[in-house]
Design an enzyme around this catalytic site. Structure first.
Site, PDB file in Angstrom:
ATOM      1  N   LYS A   1      21.315  -0.990 -21.016  1.00 41.27           N
ATOM      2  CA  LYS A   1      21.955   0.315 -20.820  1.00 41.27           C
ATOM      3  C   LYS A   1      21.589   0.902 -19.467  1.00 41.27           C
ATOM      4  O   LYS A   1      22.455   1.329 -18.692  1.00 41.27           O
ATOM      5  CB  LYS A   1      21.504   1.277 -21.934  1.00 41.27           C
ATOM      6  CG  LYS A   1      21.807   2.732 -21.669  1.00 41.27           C
ATOM      7  CD  LYS A   1      21.392   3.610 -22.818  1.00 41.27           C
ATOM      8  CE  LYS A   1      20.001   4.199 -22.706  1.00 41.27           C
ATOM      9  NZ  LYS A   1      19.842   5.260 -21.713  1.00 41.27           N
ATOM     10  N   ASN A   2      20.276   0.917 -19.176  1.00 40.06           N
ATOM     11  CA  ASN A   2      19.822   1.630 -17.972  1.00 40.06           C
ATOM     12  C   ASN A   2      20.236   0.928 -16.685  1.00 40.06           C
ATOM     13  O   ASN A   2      20.178   1.529 -15.616  1.00 40.06           O
ATOM     14  CB  ASN A   2      18.304   1.817 -18.014  1.00 40.06           C
ATOM     15  CG  ASN A   2      17.911   2.844 -19.064  1.00 40.06           C
ATOM     16  OD1 ASN A   2      18.772   3.502 -19.640  1.00 40.06           O
ATOM     17  ND2 ASN A   2      16.617   2.960 -19.328  1.00 40.06           N
TER      18      ASN A   2
ATOM     19  N   CYS B   1      16.421  18.175 -21.867  1.00 40.00           N
ATOM     20  CA  CYS B   1      16.879  17.395 -23.014  1.00 40.00           C
ATOM     21  C   CYS B   1      15.702  17.277 -23.974  1.00 40.00           C
ATOM     22  O   CYS B   1      14.636  17.811 -23.702  1.00 40.00           O
ATOM     23  CB  CYS B   1      17.393  16.026 -22.594  1.00 40.00           C
ATOM     24  SG  CYS B   1      16.115  14.968 -21.939  1.00 40.00           S
TER      25      CYS B   1
ATOM     26  N   ARG C   1      13.025  16.920 -17.354  1.00 43.94           N
ATOM     27  CA  ARG C   1      13.715  15.884 -16.562  1.00 43.94           C
ATOM     28  C   ARG C   1      14.313  16.442 -15.281  1.00 43.94           C
ATOM     29  O   ARG C   1      15.529  16.492 -15.087  1.00 43.94           O
ATOM     30  CB  ARG C   1      14.763  15.178 -17.410  1.00 43.94           C
ATOM     31  CG  ARG C   1      14.149  14.493 -18.602  1.00 43.94           C
ATOM     32  CD  ARG C   1      15.078  13.584 -19.315  1.00 43.94           C
ATOM     33  NE  ARG C   1      15.252  12.300 -18.682  1.00 43.94           N
ATOM     34  CZ  ARG C   1      15.810  11.251 -19.294  1.00 43.94           C
ATOM     35  NH1 ARG C   1      16.222  11.350 -20.523  1.00 43.94           N
ATOM     36  NH2 ARG C   1      15.948  10.110 -18.655  1.00 43.94           N
TER      37      ARG C   1
ATOM     38  N   ASP D   1      10.017   4.048 -23.131  1.00 42.51           N
ATOM     39  CA  ASP D   1      11.134   3.764 -24.039  1.00 42.51           C
ATOM     40  C   ASP D   1      10.730   2.842 -25.198  1.00 42.51           C
ATOM     41  O   ASP D   1      11.545   2.583 -26.082  1.00 42.51           O
ATOM     42  CB  ASP D   1      12.312   3.137 -23.264  1.00 42.51           C
ATOM     43  CG  ASP D   1      13.015   4.149 -22.375  1.00 42.51           C
ATOM     44  OD1 ASP D   1      12.731   5.353 -22.496  1.00 42.51           O
ATOM     45  OD2 ASP D   1      13.858   3.732 -21.557  1.00 42.51           O
TER      46      ASP D   1
ATOM     47  N   ARG E   1      24.012   6.034 -28.643  1.00 38.71           N
ATOM     48  CA  ARG E   1      23.996   6.119 -27.174  1.00 38.71           C
ATOM     49  C   ARG E   1      23.509   4.815 -26.550  1.00 38.71           C
ATOM     50  O   ARG E   1      23.920   4.463 -25.447  1.00 38.71           O
ATOM     51  CB  ARG E   1      23.056   7.252 -26.709  1.00 38.71           C
ATOM     52  CG  ARG E   1      23.612   8.650 -26.921  1.00 38.71           C
ATOM     53  CD  ARG E   1      22.695   9.662 -26.263  1.00 38.71           C
ATOM     54  NE  ARG E   1      22.180   9.082 -25.040  1.00 38.71           N
ATOM     55  CZ  ARG E   1      20.925   9.159 -24.611  1.00 38.71           C
ATOM     56  NH1 ARG E   1      20.046   9.845 -25.284  1.00 38.71           N
ATOM     57  NH2 ARG E   1      20.546   8.578 -23.490  1.00 38.71           N
TER      58      ARG E   1
HETATM   59  C1  UD1 Z   1      15.012   6.419 -16.680  1.00 31.34           C
HETATM   60  C2  UD1 Z   1      15.617   5.806 -17.927  1.00 31.34           C
HETATM   61  C3  UD1 Z   1      14.834   6.226 -19.161  1.00 31.34           C
HETATM   62  C4  UD1 Z   1      13.360   5.884 -18.993  1.00 31.34           C
HETATM   63  C5  UD1 Z   1      12.823   6.456 -17.692  1.00 31.34           C
HETATM   64  C6  UD1 Z   1      11.398   6.040 -17.406  1.00 31.34           C
HETATM   65  C7  UD1 Z   1      17.968   5.671 -17.366  1.00 31.34           C
HETATM   66  C8  UD1 Z   1      19.335   6.135 -17.665  1.00 31.34           C
HETATM   67  N1  UD1 Z   1      16.983   6.272 -18.060  1.00 31.34           N
HETATM   68  O1  UD1 Z   1      15.137   7.831 -16.792  1.00 31.34           O
HETATM   69  O2  UD1 Z   1      15.369   5.517 -20.280  1.00 31.34           O
HETATM   70  O3  UD1 Z   1      12.638   6.421 -20.071  1.00 31.34           O
HETATM   71  O4  UD1 Z   1      13.638   6.023 -16.588  1.00 31.34           O
HETATM   72  O5  UD1 Z   1      11.289   4.666 -17.427  1.00 31.34           O
HETATM   73  O6  UD1 Z   1      17.745   4.785 -16.565  1.00 31.34           O
HETATM   74  N2  UD1 Z   1      10.900  13.532 -12.551  1.00 31.34           N
HETATM   75  C9  UD1 Z   1      10.679  14.665 -11.777  1.00 31.34           C
HETATM   76  N3  UD1 Z   1      11.491  14.885 -10.697  1.00 31.34           N
HETATM   77  C10 UD1 Z   1      12.494  14.014 -10.352  1.00 31.34           C
HETATM   78  C11 UD1 Z   1      12.704  12.852 -11.139  1.00 31.34           C
HETATM   79  C12 UD1 Z   1      11.883  12.628 -12.245  1.00 31.34           C
HETATM   80  O7  UD1 Z   1       9.783  15.457 -12.046  1.00 31.34           O
HETATM   81  O8  UD1 Z   1      13.194  14.254  -9.361  1.00 31.34           O
HETATM   82  C13 UD1 Z   1      10.040  13.292 -13.714  1.00 31.34           C
HETATM   83  C14 UD1 Z   1      10.842  13.315 -15.018  1.00 31.34           C
HETATM   84  O9  UD1 Z   1      10.996  14.625 -15.517  1.00 31.34           O
HETATM   85  C15 UD1 Z   1       9.977  12.445 -15.914  1.00 31.34           C
HETATM   86  C16 UD1 Z   1       9.402  11.409 -14.941  1.00 31.34           C
HETATM   87  O10 UD1 Z   1       9.522  11.970 -13.641  1.00 31.34           O
HETATM   88  O11 UD1 Z   1       8.928  13.205 -16.451  1.00 31.34           O
HETATM   89  C17 UD1 Z   1      10.080  10.061 -14.968  1.00 31.34           C
HETATM   90  O12 UD1 Z   1      11.456  10.203 -14.753  1.00 31.34           O
HETATM   91  P1  UD1 Z   1      12.382   9.038 -14.185  1.00 31.34           P
HETATM   92  O13 UD1 Z   1      11.590   7.805 -13.935  1.00 31.34           O
HETATM   93  O14 UD1 Z   1      13.180   9.613 -13.066  1.00 31.34           O
HETATM   94  O15 UD1 Z   1      13.321   8.744 -15.434  1.00 31.34           O
HETATM   95  P2  UD1 Z   1      14.897   8.749 -15.479  1.00 31.34           P
HETATM   96  O16 UD1 Z   1      15.450   8.039 -14.289  1.00 31.34           O
HETATM   97  O17 UD1 Z   1      15.409  10.102 -15.829  1.00 31.34           O
END
Ligand code: UD1
Length: 427
Positions: A22-23, A117, A122, A306, A398
């Site tokens: 998915k990701n 969420c 996030r 995950d 999802r």
């Molecule tokens: C992606 C995956 C999700 C997985 C996660 C971590 C997808 C669609 N989803 O989510 O399934 O659990 O990686 O492996 O690919 N953060 C900030 N600022 C930012 C970006 C992130 O503070 O600009 C924080 C987020 O709130 C979270 C952490 O960093 O606490 C990790 O987020 P991130 O690695 O970006 O996850 P996603 O890309 O949202």
């Protein structure tokens, strides 16, 4: 309201093949915007999040032909819009993955600000700071992020505070056409990032180092469409490995690279689970008691957030106590209160969960708070005494294709049923 009903205690054995990740699929779909023409993606999972990303691309002007259940031909020649509405971003936060590609193709993008969420705030501050370093100018009004590039995009070095998957991907995509060299330091190393970099390179990009903390992108002038196969879903694979482990198996899980589940399988081994390795999968079985093992989630190659809930479903039946620490998302323990309804003994202290093993679960009515929590509750139901009814299963839809059918093929007594919504005002 659809629910999944599971009868516990039946043998679970057999072989399943996982779908594409998915990701990865979501980001590969977004990246097609950068190569005008028809890109064909194979091994695409047929899940709700992919349908939402399809809607996002169509709203931007793309055409999508479904060649078969897992093959999409995405024609991005006529993409002529750069605005992604809140109605879609609110359904799926990963819609923000189109920001990098839109900035690359048009030098501008309007993307609705994602809200919070169930698993936390996030934020996207790292996406914004990184893109600013490349020359993107941002304004936020009426809930939308307006990105413009008044002087074009110029390569730069960006050091991320945290190895964010989404920020690494957006930056990698935005820098493909930037002048000069971009370096992403402390980049996320997930296999899905490598898959995205591989596809962009097949399209003509020049990206080195994906899969390491230092990714270097040399700007090119254009990309061409390709045919690309989505990498196998390591999290779906881990979920079915947990199913084999809790019920005893043997369950063979195929269609993914076991290296992508390295630390999960190491922890499973320490928990007393037997694993045999094949080239494109594993076989999982268990005859001994589950042993307690401490887990802390971290970016890849650390233990994936995950897989936290599915693993906690196993640990809550272990012979002893352990600590599960969640370092990636702040609200990811909502699952723990639900599984307590099934008899688990879990105490939450901030981002630590103290898990004291109990001998068995008892079936109960429970609610999925997110995608992985939903799967974990079904996993617990497979070995619970009596019937478990999991509601809010739109979360499971999802990210898991034909979850109930795959469980049934392994011998589970599980079904999806529709329950009438209760009308509190009815006589
Ligand atoms: C992606 C995956 C999700 C997985 C996660 C971590 C997808 C669609 N989803 O989510 O399934 O659990 O990686 O492996 O690919 N953060 C900030 N600022 C930012 C970006 C992130 O503070 O600009 C924080 C987020 O709130 C979270 C952490 O960093 O606490 C990790 O987020 P991130 O690695 O970006 O996850 P996603 O890309 O949202």
């Amino acid at each position: 309201m659809d629910v999944i009903e599971v009868e516990g205690g039946y043998p679970i054995q057999g072989t399943i093949t996982v779908e594409g990740a998915k990701n990865s699929a979501l980001k590969l779909m977004a990246a097609t915007i950068m190569a005008p023409g028809v890109t064909t993606l194979t091994n695409v999972p047929n899940i709700a999040d992919v349908h939402v990303m399809g809607k996002v691309l169509k709203a931007l002007g793309a055409k999508i032909d479904v060649l078969d259940e897992h093959t999409l031909a995405i024609d991005t020649s006529a993409v002529d819009k750069w605005e992604t509405p809140y109605s879609l971003v609110s359904q799926m936060r990963a819609s923000t993955a189109v920001m990098g590609p839109l900035i690359s193709r048009f030098g501008k993008a309007i993307v609705a600000m994602p809200g919070g969420c169930n698993i936390g705030a996030r934020k996207i501050d790292m996406h914004i700071l990184g893109l600013e370093a490349l020359g993107v100018h941002f304004e936020i009004d009426h809930g939308n992020i307006h990105a413009t590039t008044p002087d074009g995009l110029t390569g730069s070095t960006v050091l991320l505070n945290f190895a964010s998957v989404g920020a690494t991907e957006n930056l990698m995509m935005a820098s493909v056409f930037a002048k000069g060299t971009t370096v992403i330091d402390n980049a996320a190393r997930e296999p899905e990032i490598v898959d995205l970099a591989n596809m962009l390179n097949e399209m003509g990009a020049c990206i080195k180092g994906a899969g390491s903390p230092l990714i270097e992108i040399e700007g090119v002038s254009k990309l061409h469409p390709v045919t690309h196969r989505v990498v196998g879903d390591r999290i779906e694979a881990g979920t079915f490995a947990a199913i084999g482990a809790i019920a005893g198996g043997p369950v063979t899980v195929k269609g993914f690279d076991p290296v992508h589940l390295g630390l999960v399988l190491k922890k499973f081994d320490q928990m007393g689970i037997d694993i045999t390795y094949e080239e494109d999968g594993i076989t999982v079985s268990r005859t001994a008691d589950l042993m307690p093992v401490d887990i802390q989630t971290l970016p890849f190659p650390g233990f994936p957030t995950d897989m936290q809930a599915q693993t906690m479903a196993l640990l809550a039946l272990a012979k002893g106590s352990c600590v599960v620490t969640e370092n990636v998302f702040e609200n990811r323990f909502m699952f723990a209160s639900e599984i307590q309804r099934m008899g688990a003994n879990i105490t939450i202290e901030g981002h630590h969960a103290i898990v004291r093993g109990v001998p068995a679960y008892s079936g109960a009515e429970v609610q999925a708070s997110d995608l992985r929590a939903g799967a974990a509750l079904v996993i617990a139901g497979l070995v619970a005494d009596g019937t478990t009814v999991v509601s809010n299963i739109h979360h499971i839809d999802r990210g898991y294709e034909k979850f109930v059918e795959k469980l049934q093929s392994l011998g589970a007594v599980a079904r999806r049923t529709t329950r009438p919504d209760e009308d509190v005002f009815a006589d």
